[in-house]
Design a protein around this motif. Structure first.
Motif, short mmCIF file in Angstrom:
data_model
loop_
_atom_site.label_atom_id
_atom_site.label_comp_id
_atom_site.label_asym_id
_atom_site.label_seq_id
_atom_site.Cartn_x
_atom_site.Cartn_y
_atom_site.Cartn_z
N LEU A 2 0.53 -1.33 5.87
CA LEU A 2 -0.55 -1.14 6.83
C LEU A 2 -0.37 0.13 7.66
CD1 LEU A 2 -0.98 -4.83 8.04
CD2 LEU A 2 -2.35 -3.59 6.36
N ALA A 3 0.85 0.66 7.72
CA ALA A 3 1.12 1.88 8.49
C ALA A 3 0.71 3.14 7.75
CB ALA A 3 2.60 1.95 8.83
N GLN A 4 0.35 3.02 6.47
CA GLN A 4 0.01 4.17 5.66
C GLN A 4 -1.50 4.35 5.56
OE1 GLN A 4 2.17 4.27 1.92
NE2 GLN A 4 3.61 2.78 2.75
N THR A 5 -1.91 5.61 5.52
CA THR A 5 -3.33 5.92 5.35
C THR A 5 -3.69 5.83 3.87
OG1 THR A 5 -3.21 7.43 7.21
CG2 THR A 5 -5.08 7.69 5.72
N GLY A 6 -4.82 5.25 3.57
CA GLY A 6 -5.29 5.17 2.19
C GLY A 6 -4.63 4.11 1.35
N VAL A 7 -3.94 3.18 1.97
CA VAL A 7 -3.27 2.11 1.25
C VAL A 7 -3.89 0.78 1.65
CG1 VAL A 7 -1.09 0.90 0.87
CG2 VAL A 7 -1.11 3.38 1.13
N ALA A 8 -4.25 0.00 0.67
CA ALA A 8 -4.83 -1.31 0.96
C ALA A 8 -3.91 -2.40 0.42
CB ALA A 8 -6.21 -1.44 0.30
N ALA A 9 -3.47 -3.26 1.30
CA ALA A 9 -2.61 -4.37 0.88
C ALA A 9 -3.48 -5.51 0.38
CB ALA A 9 -1.77 -4.84 2.06
N ILE A 10 -3.10 -6.07 -0.75
CA ILE A 10 -3.78 -7.24 -1.29
C ILE A 10 -2.71 -8.31 -1.46
CG2 ILE A 10 -5.21 -8.16 -3.14
CD1 ILE A 10 -6.02 -5.26 -3.77
N PRO A 11 -2.44 -9.04 -0.39
CA PRO A 11 -1.35 -10.02 -0.45
C PRO A 11 -1.74 -11.28 -1.22
CG PRO A 11 -2.43 -10.14 1.67
CD PRO A 11 -3.07 -9.00 0.92
N GLY A 12 -0.74 -11.87 -1.85
CA GLY A 12 -0.96 -13.15 -2.50
C GLY A 12 -1.02 -14.26 -1.46
N THR A 13 -1.98 -15.11 -1.58
CA THR A 13 -2.11 -16.21 -0.62
C THR A 13 -2.30 -17.53 -1.35
OG1 THR A 13 -4.48 -15.78 -0.42
CG2 THR A 13 -3.05 -14.80 1.25
N GLY A 14 -1.53 -17.71 -2.40
CA GLY A 14 -1.62 -18.93 -3.18
C GLY A 14 -1.12 -20.16 -2.44
N ARG A 15 -0.38 -19.94 -1.38
CA ARG A 15 0.14 -21.04 -0.59
C ARG A 15 -0.08 -20.75 0.89
NH1 ARG A 15 3.28 -23.97 -4.18
NH2 ARG A 15 4.18 -22.78 -5.86
N ARG A 16 -0.26 -21.77 1.67
CA ARG A 16 -0.50 -21.59 3.10
C ARG A 16 0.64 -20.84 3.77
NH1 ARG A 16 -3.51 -24.73 7.24
NH2 ARG A 16 -2.59 -24.11 9.22
N THR A 17 1.87 -21.14 3.36
CA THR A 17 3.05 -20.48 3.93
C THR A 17 2.97 -18.97 3.72
OG1 THR A 17 4.38 -22.43 3.49
CG2 THR A 17 5.57 -20.38 3.88
N TRP A 18 2.54 -18.54 2.53
CA TRP A 18 2.43 -17.11 2.25
C TRP A 18 1.36 -16.47 3.13
CZ3 TRP A 18 2.19 -17.75 -3.76
CH2 TRP A 18 3.44 -18.19 -4.23
N LEU A 19 0.27 -17.16 3.33
CA LEU A 19 -0.79 -16.65 4.20
C LEU A 19 -0.26 -16.47 5.62
CD1 LEU A 19 -3.70 -15.87 4.86
CD2 LEU A 19 -4.20 -18.30 5.15
N GLU A 20 0.47 -17.46 6.12
CA GLU A 20 1.04 -17.37 7.46
C GLU A 20 2.02 -16.21 7.57
OE1 GLU A 20 2.60 -21.32 7.82
OE2 GLU A 20 0.66 -22.17 8.39
N GLN A 21 2.84 -16.00 6.55
CA GLN A 21 3.78 -14.88 6.55
C GLN A 21 3.05 -13.54 6.54
OE1 GLN A 21 6.24 -15.62 3.12
NE2 GLN A 21 7.44 -17.21 4.15
#
Length: 51
Positions: A2-21
């Motif tokens: 998120l600190a970089q320009t032009g970079v989009a993070a697409i995190p895995g959220t297959g589990r609630r714990t991962w979403l919270e992290q």
């Protein structure tokens, strides 16, 4: 990422714990030196796709 320009993070959220992290990670602030060190350790354009 998120600190970089032009970079989009697409995190895995297959589990609630991962979403919270992932949400908690957005609050982390890195100093300029740390971002530079991390950027230097990963080749530009490098990506990983897992199936």
């Amino acid at each position: 990422m998120l600190a970089q320009t032009g970079v989009a993070a697409i995190p895995g959220t297959g589990r609630r714990t991962w979403l919270e992290q992932n949400v908690a990670a957005a609050a982390i602030e890195l100093d300029v030196a740390t971002v530079a060190e991390m950027s230097a350790s990963i080749a530009l354009g490098m990506a990983s796709i897992q199936k």
